[in-house]
Scaffold this motif. Structure first.
Motif, PDB file in Angstrom:
ATOM      1  N   ARG A  77       7.602   0.628 -10.997  1.00  0.00           N
ATOM      2  CA  ARG A  77       6.641   0.047  -9.728  1.00  0.00           C
ATOM      3  C   ARG A  77       5.258  -0.106 -11.046  1.00  0.00           C
ATOM      4  O   ARG A  77       5.832   0.519 -12.832  1.00  0.00           O
ATOM      5  CB  ARG A  77       5.712   1.306  -9.256  1.00  0.00           C
ATOM      6  N   SER A  78       4.055  -0.671 -11.369  1.00  0.00           N
ATOM      7  CA  SER A  78       2.790  -0.438 -11.756  1.00  0.00           C
ATOM      8  C   SER A  78       2.566   0.435 -12.158  1.00  0.00           C
ATOM      9  O   SER A  78       1.823   1.065 -13.294  1.00  0.00           O
ATOM     10  CB  SER A  78       1.431  -1.762 -11.310  1.00  0.00           C
ATOM     11  N   THR A  79       2.257   1.795 -10.907  1.00  0.00           N
ATOM     12  CA  THR A  79       1.856   2.963 -11.111  1.00  0.00           C
ATOM     13  C   THR A  79       2.395   4.475 -10.444  1.00  0.00           C
ATOM     14  O   THR A  79       3.268   3.527  -9.886  1.00  0.00           O
ATOM     15  CB  THR A  79       0.165   3.099 -10.533  1.00  0.00           C
ATOM     16  N   TYR A  80       2.306   4.965 -10.852  1.00  0.00           N
ATOM     17  CA  TYR A  80       3.368   6.967 -10.221  1.00  0.00           C
ATOM     18  C   TYR A  80       2.426   6.267  -8.602  1.00  0.00           C
ATOM     19  O   TYR A  80       3.905   6.588  -8.138  1.00  0.00           O
ATOM     20  CB  TYR A  80       2.730   7.671 -10.810  1.00  0.00           C
ATOM     21  N   SER A  81       1.766   6.346  -8.853  1.00  0.00           N
ATOM     22  CA  SER A  81       0.851   6.231  -7.210  1.00  0.00           C
ATOM     23  C   SER A  81       1.757   4.867  -6.659  1.00  0.00           C
ATOM     24  O   SER A  81       2.482   4.066  -7.133  1.00  0.00           O
ATOM     25  CB  SER A  81       0.024   5.967  -7.302  1.00  0.00           C
TER      26      SER A  81
ATOM     27  N   SER B  21       0.099   2.622  -4.486  1.00  0.00           N
ATOM     28  CA  SER B  21      -0.677   1.782  -4.699  1.00  0.00           C
ATOM     29  C   SER B  21      -0.308   1.035  -5.730  1.00  0.00           C
ATOM     30  O   SER B  21      -1.122  -0.167  -5.568  1.00  0.00           O
ATOM     31  CB  SER B  21      -1.971   2.822  -4.348  1.00  0.00           C
ATOM     32  N   GLY B  22       0.590   1.402  -6.988  1.00  0.00           N
ATOM     33  CA  GLY B  22       0.419   0.017  -7.413  1.00  0.00           C
ATOM     34  C   GLY B  22       2.311  -1.200  -6.881  1.00  0.00           C
ATOM     35  O   GLY B  22       2.106  -1.185  -5.924  1.00  0.00           O
ATOM     36  N   ALA B  23       1.394  -2.196  -7.961  1.00  0.00           N
ATOM     37  CA  ALA B  23       2.880  -2.603  -7.568  1.00  0.00           C
ATOM     38  C   ALA B  23       3.812  -2.651  -7.396  1.00  0.00           C
ATOM     39  O   ALA B  23       4.197  -2.179  -8.840  1.00  0.00           O
ATOM     40  CB  ALA B  23       2.802  -4.215  -8.427  1.00  0.00           C
ATOM     41  N   THR B  24       4.254  -3.252  -6.975  1.00  0.00           N
ATOM     42  CA  THR B  24       6.283  -3.107  -6.514  1.00  0.00           C
ATOM     43  C   THR B  24       6.818  -4.154  -7.617  1.00  0.00           C
ATOM     44  O   THR B  24       6.809  -5.424  -6.952  1.00  0.00           O
ATOM     45  CB  THR B  24       6.675  -2.910  -5.059  1.00  0.00           C
ATOM     46  N   TYR B  25       7.748  -4.124  -8.870  1.00  0.00           N
ATOM     47  CA  TYR B  25       8.055  -4.798  -8.899  1.00  0.00           C
ATOM     48  C   TYR B  25       9.677  -5.285  -9.167  1.00  0.00           C
ATOM     49  O   TYR B  25      10.492  -6.137  -8.686  1.00  0.00           O
ATOM     50  CB  TYR B  25       7.881  -4.952 -10.751  1.00  0.00           C
TER      51      TYR B  25
ATOM     52  N   PHE C  64       6.020  -7.623 -15.155  1.00  0.00           N
ATOM     53  CA  PHE C  64       4.999  -7.186 -15.855  1.00  0.00           C
ATOM     54  C   PHE C  64       4.774  -7.036 -17.292  1.00  0.00           C
ATOM     55  O   PHE C  64       5.501  -7.560 -18.037  1.00  0.00           O
ATOM     56  CB  PHE C  64       5.508  -5.441 -15.416  1.00  0.00           C
TER      57      PHE C  64
ATOM     58  N   ALA D 281       6.345  -0.535 -17.157  1.00  0.00           N
ATOM     59  CA  ALA D 281       5.676   0.375 -15.736  1.00  0.00           C
ATOM     60  C   ALA D 281       7.104   1.384 -15.501  1.00  0.00           C
ATOM     61  O   ALA D 281       7.247   2.122 -16.432  1.00  0.00           O
ATOM     62  CB  ALA D 281       6.792  -0.612 -14.352  1.00  0.00           C
TER      63      ALA D 281
END
Length: 136
Positions: free
Chosen positions: A42-46, A48-52, A104, A108
């Motif tokens: 993902r783009s962030t640990y949370s 709410s980020g984009a899943t790659y 990305f 990531a």
């Protein structure tokens, strides 16, 4: 036990194929019989980020399909798909076609979780760097 940390690089144009061994606090391999595994990039640990990319563990007849270049998965039977689950070996496979499709910018985040019945354990987390290719 806290999740371990390991960062690695995905090189576009290459297949990612490696194995890790899940061990308990006394360095004894954990028997993974009956477990399933999941990994998200993902783009962030949370959440709410984009899943790659999302990978799940193979099951049953999927092992007969081998390792096609357009697939990405986890294996509770190691990277060779035949190791006994009592070894604690988890194979991580991202075919080159999948690696080529990642978009990305440079970095990531990922984690790997194991599930057995109602128990879920996050065993590993880290960063993934993306080395983009020139030749297609």
């Amino acid at each position: 036990m806290a999740a371990g940390r390991y960062s690695f690089t995905i090189e576009q144009g290459n297949t990612v194929d490696f194995e890790l061994q899940y061990q308990d606090a006394s360095n004894t391999p954990v028997d993974l019989t009956g477990y399933t595994a999941a990994m998200s990039i993902r783009s962030t640990y949370s959440g709410s980020g984009a899943t790659y990319l999302s990978l799940t563990s193979l099951s049953g007849s999927q092992y007969d399909e081998g390792k096609p270049s357009g697939s990405a998965f986890l294996s509770i039977s190691g990277s060779n798909l035949t190791t006994d689950p009592v070894s604690g070996s988890i194979g991580i496979y991202i075919g080159w076609e999948v690696a080529d499709s990642l978009t990305f910018s440079s970095q990531a985040y990922y984690d790997i979780e194991l599930t057995s019945g109602d128990i879920r354990t996050r065993i590993l987390e880290g960063r993934i760097n993306l080395s983009k290719q020139v030749t297609y």
